[in-house]
Design a protein around this motif. Sequence first.
Motif, PDB file in Angstrom:
ATOM      1  N   PRO A  68       0.696 -14.850   9.719  1.00 12.18           N
ATOM      2  CA  PRO A  68       1.883 -14.767   8.845  1.00 12.18           C
ATOM      3  C   PRO A  68       2.648 -13.466   9.046  1.00 12.18           C
ATOM      4  CG  PRO A  68      -0.089 -14.241   7.611  1.00 12.18           C
ATOM      5  CD  PRO A  68      -0.560 -14.665   8.968  1.00 12.18           C
ATOM      6  N   PRO A  69       3.939 -13.462   8.724  1.00 13.00           N
ATOM      7  CA  PRO A  69       4.710 -12.207   8.748  1.00 13.00           C
ATOM      8  C   PRO A  69       4.283 -11.299   7.607  1.00 13.00           C
ATOM      9  CG  PRO A  69       6.049 -14.019   7.906  1.00 13.00           C
ATOM     10  CD  PRO A  69       4.767 -14.632   8.368  1.00 13.00           C
ATOM     11  N   LEU A  70       4.248 -10.005   7.862  1.00 10.77           N
ATOM     12  CA  LEU A  70       3.783  -9.048   6.858  1.00 10.77           C
ATOM     13  C   LEU A  70       4.848  -8.011   6.495  1.00 10.77           C
ATOM     14  CD1 LEU A  70       0.124  -8.262   8.042  1.00 10.77           C
ATOM     15  CD2 LEU A  70       0.920 -10.018   6.454  1.00 10.77           C
ATOM     16  N   ASP A  71       6.083  -8.254   6.858  1.00 10.18           N
ATOM     17  CA  ASP A  71       7.122  -7.253   6.569  1.00 10.18           C
ATOM     18  C   ASP A  71       7.237  -6.984   5.075  1.00 10.18           C
ATOM     19  OD1 ASP A  71       7.703  -7.091   9.258  1.00 10.18           O
ATOM     20  OD2 ASP A  71       9.152  -8.725   9.167  1.00 10.18           O
ATOM     21  N   GLY A  72       7.206  -8.042   4.250  1.00 10.86           N
ATOM     22  CA  GLY A  72       7.281  -7.844   2.807  1.00 10.86           C
ATOM     23  C   GLY A  72       6.079  -7.100   2.275  1.00 10.86           C
ATOM     24  N   LEU A  73       4.912  -7.408   2.817  1.00 15.60           N
ATOM     25  CA  LEU A  73       3.682  -6.725   2.410  1.00 15.60           C
ATOM     26  C   LEU A  73       3.764  -5.235   2.718  1.00 15.60           C
ATOM     27  CD1 LEU A  73       0.074  -7.922   3.017  1.00 15.60           C
ATOM     28  CD2 LEU A  73       0.754  -5.729   3.934  1.00 15.60           C
ATOM     29  N   PHE A  74       4.257  -4.904   3.907  1.00 20.12           N
ATOM     30  CA  PHE A  74       4.362  -3.495   4.273  1.00 20.12           C
ATOM     31  C   PHE A  74       5.331  -2.762   3.357  1.00 20.12           C
ATOM     32  CE2 PHE A  74       3.203  -4.827   8.836  1.00 20.12           C
ATOM     33  CZ  PHE A  74       1.862  -4.662   8.569  1.00 20.12           C
ATOM     34  N   GLU A  79       6.087   1.299  -0.976  1.00 14.51           N
ATOM     35  CA  GLU A  79       6.669   1.665  -2.274  1.00 14.51           C
ATOM     36  C   GLU A  79       5.694   2.429  -3.153  1.00 14.51           C
ATOM     37  OE1 GLU A  79       8.034  -1.876  -4.065  1.00 14.51           O
ATOM     38  OE2 GLU A  79       9.765  -2.125  -2.734  1.00 14.51           O
ATOM     39  N   SER A  80       4.409   2.128  -3.060  1.00 15.02           N
ATOM     40  CA  SER A  80       3.355   2.825  -3.805  1.00 15.02           C
ATOM     41  C   SER A  80       3.470   2.646  -5.310  1.00 15.02           C
ATOM     42  CB  SER A  80       3.369   4.338  -3.484  1.00 15.02           C
ATOM     43  OG  SER A  80       3.206   4.534  -2.102  1.00 15.02           O
ATOM     44  N   ALA A 264      -5.477  -0.510   2.006  1.00 18.77           N
ATOM     45  CA  ALA A 264      -4.378  -0.809   2.934  1.00 18.77           C
ATOM     46  C   ALA A 264      -3.410   0.364   3.017  1.00 18.77           C
ATOM     47  CB  ALA A 264      -3.651  -2.076   2.492  1.00 18.77           C
ATOM     48  N   ARG A 265      -3.177   1.018   1.876  1.00 25.50           N
ATOM     49  CA  ARG A 265      -2.251   2.148   1.865  1.00 25.50           C
ATOM     50  C   ARG A 265      -2.838   3.320   2.653  1.00 25.50           C
ATOM     51  NH1 ARG A 265      -0.748   1.755  -3.524  1.00 25.50           N
ATOM     52  NH2 ARG A 265       0.995   0.402  -2.901  1.00 25.50           N
ATOM     53  N   ASP A 266      -4.138   3.530   2.542  1.00 23.31           N
ATOM     54  CA  ASP A 266      -4.796   4.619   3.282  1.00 23.31           C
ATOM     55  C   ASP A 266      -4.764   4.354   4.784  1.00 23.31           C
ATOM     56  OD1 ASP A 266      -5.342   5.834   0.884  1.00 23.31           O
ATOM     57  OD2 ASP A 266      -7.415   5.118   0.777  1.00 23.31           O
ATOM     58  N   GLU A 267      -4.827   3.090   5.177  1.00 25.80           N
ATOM     59  CA  GLU A 267      -4.887   2.743   6.600  1.00 25.80           C
ATOM     60  C   GLU A 267      -3.601   2.038   7.054  1.00 25.80           C
ATOM     61  OE1 GLU A 267      -9.632   2.056   7.344  1.00 25.80           O
ATOM     62  OE2 GLU A 267      -8.541   0.403   6.411  1.00 25.80           O
TER      63      GLU A 267
END
Length: 784
Positions: A68-74, A79-80, A264-267
């Motif tokens: 799947p595309p992950l652009d939205g997830l990234f 945004e944090s 995920a944010r750390d990596e």
Amino acid sequence: MNERTLNLLEFPKVLDLLAKHAFSEPGREACLALRPHPDAYTVARENRVLGEAFAWFGDTGHKPADFPPLDGLFSVIEESRTHLDLDDLAGLKAVLAEARRALDEFGTPENAAQSGRDLRWPLLAGEAWAVKFPEKSWSGLRRCLSEQGHLKDESSPELMAARAGIREVHKQCIKKVKAYVLENNLTNYLQDDYVTISSDRYVLPLKSSYKTKLPGIIHDYSQTGETCYFEPIFLVDINNQAQEIRQEERAAEREVLRLLTSFARDEFDQLTACYDLLTRLDVLHAKAGLAEQLDASPLEVAPGAPIVLREVRHPLLAADPKAKATSLDIVLEEHHRGLVVSGGNAGGKTVCLKTLGLSALMAMSGLPVPAEEGSTLPLWDRLFVFMGDEQSLADHVSTFTAQIERLSGLLPSVGETTLVLLDEFGAGTDPAQGAALAQAVIEDLLERGATVAAATHFPALKVFALTDERVRAASVLFDPATKKPLYKLAFDQVGQSQALDAAREHGLPDSVLARAESILNPNLPEGVDPSRIMERLNELAVDREAEVANLRKERKKLKERETKLKERFEKEKDKLFEEVRAASRRILREWQDRKISHKQAMRELSEARDKVRDTSKDAAQDETRPGREVSFEDFEKGQAVRYLPWGKKAVVEELDPKKKLLKVDISGVSLWARPEDATPMEQGGAQPAARIAKQQDAAAVAGAGAMRVDLRGRRGDEAVAELSKIVDNALMRNVAHIEVVHGKGTGALRREVHSFLGHSPAVAGYELADEEHGGDGVTLVELR
């Protein structure tokens, strides 16, 4: 490259073909977003990587999977302010699972080094090895997410306790409801099972006609109104208890989601690297699919390379089985900067120009081109096209005026790295003035250093093409019998425009055609037909093309036979080596078990070694120097050779004239060898190190596991282009270090070199040498 040029040459349609071979939505989007690369290093590297990808997919059998595309997830991660939801995490898990599978196919650099075999895909493997896998995120996702994308009970102690409480409440509810139904004899009034859920509360699906018979709360009705969802009074406390536990469950789930999001944010950089690698592999696999569809291969593109397109086909015609695309040669000699194509209408002149332009766009975008292997193109960073009807009724601009306005705006940016395609330029005005203007434009473009390809019917331009040494003339060919176009080019001749033949074919009366012929040739003696001369030239060119085609078929057959013989030799050699290994292990065991003496064991091992050496030597002699023996005098110090008993590349370190022996260095191992055990590598393209250091495409070997390249006196772009080749060569030879000599001077060349090294994924690090070894004038490079 501007979008207008891409659209005129139908480059987006090629990208559509490419995207159909991608497996994932990110891969398809990346395919459609491809554009020509602006620099020689990137173009050369992309084409090298594409060739390696063909080998990697073939050797490993790896096939990309949809992800799947992950652009939205990234965006959420960056945004944090919030956490990822279950759908996001499930998509991330799918991507990491696919990335893990791909990285496992590449193995590790350590495993590759231990295997002792040269990788066939060093650049591609280097890209994969540069990706650091996000182990923490992967471990967390596998522990917490089920295959269906739900949070597992064991994700946290709080979640496990909450869900255990919910199950316990559910059991109590079912037990009490059953007792209640039996006690009040309600079975006949229930529409479905004993218990269902409405508004997140346990309720009974009760017939609406019975709703007033019992005390309780009605939460909802079915669509037909025949069923009401009824909460008896005795379930209120249980439902309230269940609501409290569900609140605890939701809170526990949020904590798990926050934890996984923090991983995920750390990596984040590692996640995006994995995602980019998968997209990259999907695009490369799509390119491989396109290559198979078009029977295409990567094209060599380099500054100053000649225009040599052998057996090239228009990509869009090659992709259409109904089109039956024919191949043609587009070849310019070294001193040519222009091509003028003439000949009859509908003969393929425009197709020729489009094939050249589209092949250039594809090659510079790292796409395979449907041309014969060995074809080359120069690097163009600008491509301008004048083709088709450019008039604008809204702006009151004719085609001729529109062409002139565009040309006037583009001329200042034309240079040595520009390709200009002119299709019937100047045809929208007086023929004499249009021809003069077209010739003047071509001459001006040539003087600016541009490469020009033009299609024309103007006689003056045909004469210009035959007389100007900067330009090569070509004519489209027609079948002498049927007058149908063959879509082939005959070089160094001009073609006849066939307007009269086309008019005759489309029904124009003979009386009109006869009058046209008399007007066209008013002063020729009776019986002289200039069209017959052009037809004869066309016949001779067609015959020549047929002979060339037959010769190419024969050459292809010989090459295929050579390939099969080499494959057969490699199989037999591997089989022999395995037999020798087995014999060596047997001899060693027998000696250890004292079944044979040490002397006997050494004799048998020597015989096994000689068997391999003789076989390798004979095969190499047959392959590299048929019909002659190599003597001691054929070698010189610093020369690159192949040591036949081991089948390895080596460098001559010393010569012993008395004993007629060579001391060779084989990847750091030095030994004395007989002349007959080595062969010079000049035929294969390698040369003595003393000559290599003077060329742009290689560097002298500077000892075991290191290479040295001297860039002093080069321009910045030349130095970077040469250094990129050295890095690629070093990776393929498993060399770990490079010594780059750039001199001190103003420091400009050093900055160019360091800029390239800083952006190269193949470079692990670099530093200036100490004063004893060159100081600021030398950079030591460590490769990955």
